[in-house]
Design a protein around this motif. Structure first.
Motif, mmCIF file in Angstrom:
data_model
loop_
_atom_site.group_PDB
_atom_site.id
_atom_site.type_symbol
_atom_site.label_atom_id
_atom_site.label_comp_id
_atom_site.label_asym_id
_atom_site.label_seq_id
_atom_site.Cartn_x
_atom_site.Cartn_y
_atom_site.Cartn_z
ATOM 1 N N GLN A 1 -58.810 -8.511 5.621
ATOM 2 C CA GLN A 1 -58.282 -9.660 4.896
ATOM 3 C C GLN A 1 -58.368 -10.926 5.754
ATOM 4 O O GLN A 1 -58.387 -10.870 6.976
ATOM 5 N N SER B 1 -56.929 -14.147 7.479
ATOM 6 C CA SER B 1 -55.632 -14.406 8.100
ATOM 7 C C SER B 1 -54.905 -15.525 7.366
ATOM 8 O O SER B 1 -55.517 -16.469 6.863
ATOM 9 N N LYS B 2 -53.581 -15.422 7.337
ATOM 10 C CA LYS B 2 -52.788 -16.480 6.718
ATOM 11 C C LYS B 2 -52.942 -17.792 7.473
ATOM 12 O O LYS B 2 -52.667 -18.874 6.931
ATOM 13 N N ASN C 1 -58.766 -8.216 -0.857
ATOM 14 C CA ASN C 1 -57.548 -8.844 -1.378
ATOM 15 C C ASN C 1 -57.794 -10.286 -1.797
ATOM 16 O O ASN C 1 -57.383 -11.243 -1.127
ATOM 17 N N THR D 1 -56.534 -11.964 -4.304
ATOM 18 C CA THR D 1 -55.335 -12.731 -4.669
ATOM 19 C C THR D 1 -54.703 -13.365 -3.440
ATOM 20 O O THR D 1 -54.367 -14.555 -3.428
ATOM 21 N N ARG D 2 -54.556 -12.580 -2.375
ATOM 22 C CA ARG D 2 -53.970 -13.101 -1.147
ATOM 23 C C ARG D 2 -54.852 -14.198 -0.548
ATOM 24 O O ARG D 2 -54.352 -15.227 -0.071
ATOM 25 N N ALA D 3 -56.168 -13.980 -0.582
ATOM 26 C CA ALA D 3 -57.090 -14.963 -0.018
ATOM 27 C C ALA D 3 -56.949 -16.312 -0.723
ATOM 28 O O ALA D 3 -56.861 -17.369 -0.079
ATOM 29 N N GLN E 1 -54.415 -17.409 -2.493
ATOM 30 C CA GLN E 1 -53.090 -17.981 -2.281
ATOM 31 C C GLN E 1 -52.979 -18.665 -0.925
ATOM 32 O O GLN E 1 -52.276 -19.668 -0.779
ATOM 33 N N MET E 2 -53.679 -18.143 0.070
ATOM 34 C CA MET E 2 -53.655 -18.780 1.385
ATOM 35 C C MET E 2 -54.561 -20.006 1.425
ATOM 36 O O MET E 2 -54.229 -21.019 2.049
ATOM 37 N N GLU F 1 -61.878 -5.217 -7.344
ATOM 38 C CA GLU F 1 -60.506 -5.700 -7.465
ATOM 39 C C GLU F 1 -60.325 -6.397 -8.814
ATOM 40 O O GLU F 1 -61.261 -6.505 -9.610
ATOM 41 N N THR G 1 -51.241 -17.681 -11.553
ATOM 42 C CA THR G 1 -50.838 -17.139 -10.253
ATOM 43 C C THR G 1 -51.424 -17.921 -9.083
ATOM 44 O O THR G 1 -50.961 -17.804 -7.957
#
Length: 696
Positions: free
Chosen positions: A371, A373-374, A394, A396-398, A400-401, A420, A427
Motif C-alpha cells: 500500500q 504510505s499515508k 487498497n 480506497t485507502r490510496a 483517501q490519502m 478490488e 466516499t
C-alpha cells in the motif's frame, strides 16, 4: 538644475562633436535594404541623405562608424547583402527572428571587425562558407546561426582562424558529418559549443578535451556513436553536458572528474553499466538525465550527497533492487523524480515523502508492492503522479490519502488494485484540480462512482478494462471540460444516454494548452504527450453490453476524432448525423446488431483512416469509389447482405443507388483524392493515438 548644468552642457557638446556616418557606410546599409523583399517599413525610416547613425536599429561610435546593426524580429524577408561586410567598424549584428533566406555571406564570417554575429531563427540555407587557411585571425567571439536550414559538413579552416571564439550555436539545422577536430586546437577560448538537433555522426573527437574553458557542450539529438572519449571527462570547467538522443555506448567511468557539473543529460543512448558510487562527488549537480539507456544495477547510496538535485530522470532502463537504499530525505530541492520502466522492487521508500518540493513523481512499470504510505499526503506541491503497472493494493485507502495532494492535476494509477472494488458514492473527496484520471486495467468491480462528478476540472477519464456494471450516469455531462472518455471493456448496460451526447468539449475544437509536468507515455512508448491539448477527442464505449440505437444527436459531437461503439448490443441504423462529424479519423461500430445501409455521405469523412462495421446485419452496396472504398474487406466482413467489389458477394449491375442517395460526382472524387493523400499519414498517427493505453 544648477547642479546638472555643467554636465548637461558637456553632454550636448559631445553630441554636437559626434561625427555623422560616412557616405560609404550609408550606401552599404541602403544596399542591405535593396536585397530585402519585405523590410517592414525600414525604407521609410532609413532615408537617403540623412545621418545613418540616427536610423532605427543602427548605433555608431563617436567617430560616426556603424558599430551595431540590431534588427531582430522585424519580419524581414529576402537575402542578406554582402555589403554589410563593408561596415569596417561593425562590432555586432543581430538579424535573429526574421524570415531571411539564401546563403550566409562570406563577408560576415570573415569580417575583420565583427565580434557578435546573431542570425538565429531565420531560413538561411546552404553550407557554411570556409575561410582560406592563410587568412589572419578573425575577432569573432559569438556566432549564433541556430534554427535555420543550413546543410552540409562543417568546414574546418574557418574554426582555425576564429581564435577568439567564445560561443558557437549551430543547433537546429541539418549539418552532417563529423565534428571538426580544429575546435580548441588553435585556441581554447570556447565556453559554449551547441551543435544539438542536427545530423552529425561519428564519434566525439578527443581534441574537444583541449577546450579547457568550456562550460556548456550541447550535442543532443544527432547521430553520434561510439564511447565518450576520456578527454571529455577531463574538462573540469564543464557545467552542462547535453548528449541526449544519440547512439553512445559504454559506461559512466570518469564522470566524477566533472565536479562543476550542474546538468548531465545522457538520455536516449545505449549507455550500460551502473551509476558509479563516485557520482556523489558531483556536489553541484541539479539535473540528472540517464533515461532510455541500458543501465542496470541498483542506485548508488551516494546519490543522496548530490543535495542540489532538482530533477532525476532514470526511466526506461534496467535498474533493479530496492529504492530504499537511497535516502531521498537529503534531496530537499528535488522537484521531479522519474524512475518509471525499471525493475525496482519492495515498497515505495518512505524517504521520498520527505521531498516536500516534489511536483512530479513517476514510479510506473516497476515491481513495487503493498500500500501507499499515508505520508504521501505530505507532498503538497505534487501535480503529476503515476504509479501505474505495479502491484499496489487498497485503492480506497490510496485515494483517501491522495486527496491531501490538493495540487494534483494528473493521476495515473491503472494496472494495480487487481479485483478490488471501485470506491462508490461520495466516499472520496478532494481532487478539485484533477485534469487527468486513469484507473484502467484493474478489474475493478462496482459502478462508475458518483464522486467523479465532483472533479469539475477533469478533461481525460480512462476507466477501461475493468468490470464496472450499471449504466452510464447522466451527471457525466456536468464535467464540462471532459473531452477524452474511455470506459471500454467493462460490463456497462442500458442505452447510450443523451447526457453523453451533450458533452460540451466534444462539440468544440477548443482545448486550453496545458503542459504536463512529465510526458505521458502510452504502453507502446512510440508516442508521448507533453501537453493536454495534444490528446485527440475520444468517445470509446466499446466492449460493453449497451443496447438500443445510436442516438441521432451524436452528430452534435463535431469535434470528435475517434468514435468506438464496437462489441455492444446496439440495434437500428447507422445515423446519418455521424456524417456531420467531419473530423472523425476512427469509426468502429463492429460487432453489434446494426441494420440498414451504410450512409453514402460517410464518403465525405475525408480524414477517416480507420473504419470498421464488420459483424452486423447491414445491407446494400459498399461504394467502389470514395473514402469507404479505401478500406479492406475486413472492415465489412460479417454482413452477409452487403455487396461490393472487395467482398465475396458482388453487387448486380443495377445497384447504382446507395442508401437512397446517388453515388459521388466527379468533383467530389477529386476532393477525396486530394484530401486522402494529405491526411492519410495524420490519420494513421491518430489511429495509433486513440488506441493507446495509459502507463504514465
Amino acid at each position: 538644475m544648477p547642479r546638472f548644468g555643467p554636465i548637461l552642457v558637456m553632454l550636448l557638446s559631445m553630441i554636437s562633436l559626434a561625427a555623422s556616418c560616412t557616405e560609404q557606410e550609408r550606401s552599404s546599409l541602403l544596399q542591405f535594404l535593396t536585397r530585402l523583399s519585405q523590410d517592414n517599413g525600414l525604407t521609410n525610416l532609413w532615408k537617403n541623405g540623412t545621418d545613418c547613425c540616427t536610423w532605427e536599429g543602427i548605433r555608431c561610435s563617436p567617430e560616426g562608424m556603424v558599430t551595431d546593426v540590431s534588427l531582430a524580429s522585424r519580419n524581414l524577408q529576402g537575402f542578406i547583402s554582402p555589403s554589410v561586410g563593408n561596415l569596417t567598424g561593425l562590432l555586432r549584428i543581430n538579424l535573429s527572428g526574421n524570415l531571411l533566406s539564401g546563403d550566409l555571406p562570406l563577408e560576415l564570417v570573415s569580417s575583420r571587425s565583427i565580434i557578435v554575429l546573431d542570425l538565429s531563427f531565420n531560413q538561411l540555407s546552404g553550407g557554411l562558407p570556409d575561410i582560406p587557411y592563410s587568412t589572419p585571425a578573425r575577432p569573432l567571439q559569438v556566432m549564433n546561426i541556430s534554427s535555420n536550414l543550413f546543410t552540409g559538413r562543417f568546414p574546418s579552416t574557418i574554426w582555425e582562424v576564429m581564435k577568439s571564439l567564445v560561443a558557437l550555436n549551430a543547433s537546429n539545422n541539418s549539418f552532417i558529418g563529423q565534428i571538426p577536430t580544429a575546435f580548441c586546437v588553435s585556441t581554447s577560448s570556447i565556453v559554449v559549443l551547441d551543435l544539438g538537433y542536427n545530423q552529425f555522426s561519428g564519434s566525439i573527437p578527443p581534441e574537444l578535451g583541449n577546450c579547457t574553458m568550456m562550460k556548456s557542450l550541447h550535442a543532443e539529438h544527432n547521430k553520434f556513436s561510439g564511447t565518450l572519449p576520456d578527454e571529455i571527462f577531463n574538462i573540469i570547467s564543464l557545467e552542462h553536458l547535453f548528449l541526449h538522443d544519440n547512439q553512445f555506448v559504454g559506461s559512466l567511468k570518469g564522470i566524477s572528474n566533472l565536479t562543476n557539473l550542474v546538468t548531465l543529460d545522457l538520455g536516449g543512448n545505449g549507455i550500460s553499466g551502473n551509476i558509479p558510487e563516485s557520482i556523489g562527488e558531483l556536489k553541484k549537480l541539479k539535473e540528472l538525465h540517464l533515461d532510455d539507456n541500458n543501465m542496470s544495477g541498483g542506485l548508488p547510496t551516494t546519490l543522496n550527497k548530490c543535495k542540489n538535485l532538482i530533477s532525476i530522470d532514470l526511466k526506461s532502463n534496467n535498474f533493479s533492487g530496492e529504492l530504499a537504499k537511497v535516502n531521498f530525505s537529503t534531496l530537499s530541492n528535488l522537484k521531479i523524480l522519474d524512475i518509471g520502466g525499471n525493475s525496482f522492487t519492495g515498497t515505495v521508500p518512505e524517504s521520498i515523502y520527505s521531498c516536500n518540493n516534489l511536483t512530479a513523481l513517476r514510479l510506473s512499470s516497476n515491481r513495487f508492492h503493498g500500500q501507499l504510505s499515508k505520508r504521501i499526503g505530505n507532498l503538497k506541491s505534487l501535480s503529476f503522479l503515476s504509479v501505474a503497472d505495479n502491484s499496489v493494493t487498497n485503492i480506497t485507502r490510496a485515494l483517501q490519502m491522495l486527496r491531501s495532494c490538493r495540487n494534483l492535476t494528473t493521476l495515473i494509477i491503472g494496472w494495480n488494485f487487481k479485483n478490488e472494488a471501485m470506491p462508490e458514492g461520495n466516499t472520496i473527496s478532494g481532487f478539485e484540480n484533477l485534469q487527468v484520471l486513469s484507473i484502467n486495467d484493474c478489474s475493478l468491480s462496482g459502478k462508475i462512482p458518483l464522486w467523479l462528478s465532483k472533479l469539475t476540472n477533469l478533461e481525460i477519464l480512462a476507466l477501461y478494462n475493468n468490470q464496472l456494471t450499471g449504466t452510464i450516469p447522466d451527471w457525466i455531462n456536468s464535467l464540462t471540460f471532459l473531452f477524452y472518455i474511455d470506459i471500454s471493456n467493462n460490463s456497462l448496460t442500458g442505452e447510450i444516454p443523451t447526457a453523453i451526447i451533450n458533452m460540451p468539449m466534444l462539440e468544440t475544437n477548443k482545448v486550453a494548452p496545458k503542459a504536463f509536468e512529465l510526458s505521458i507515455y502510452p504502453s507502446h512508448r512510440s508516442l508521448q504527450y507533453r501537453e493536454l491539448n495534444a490528446f485527440p477527442k475520444v468517445l470509446n464505449l466499446g466492449s460493453n453490453t449497451l443496447n438500443g440505437v445510436i442516438p441521432e444527436e451524436i452528430g452534435q459531437l463535431k469535434a470528435l476524432i475517434s468514435l468506438n461503439l464496437s462489441s455492444n448490443n446496439l440495434t437500428g441504423a447507422i445515423p446519418l448525423s455521424i456524417c456531420n462529424i467531419t473530423n472523425l479519423q476512427l469509426v468502429d461500430l463492429s460487432s453489434n446488431h446494426l441494420t440498414g445501409a451504410i450512409p453514402t455521405s460517410m464518403n465525405n469523412l475525408y480524414f477517416l483512416s480507420q473504419f470498421n462495421v464488420s459483424n452486423n446485419d447491414l445491407e446494400g452496396p459498399v461504394p467502389s469509389t470514395g473514402q469507404l472504398s479505401t478500406f479492406p474487406s475486413s472492415s465489412f466482413d460479417g454482413n452477409p447482405k452487403l455487396c461490393g467489389p472487395m467482398l465475396a458477394h458482388h453487387c448486380d449491375s443495377a445497384s447504382t443507388i446507395f442508401s437512397g442517395e446517388q453515388t459521388e460526382e466527379n468533383d467530389e472524387k477529386i476532393i477525396f483524392v486530394i484530401s486522402f493523400g494529405v491526411f492519410f499519414c495524420v490519420g494513421m498517427l491518430y489511429g495509433l493515438t486513440v488506441s493507446s493505453r495509459f502507463l504514465g
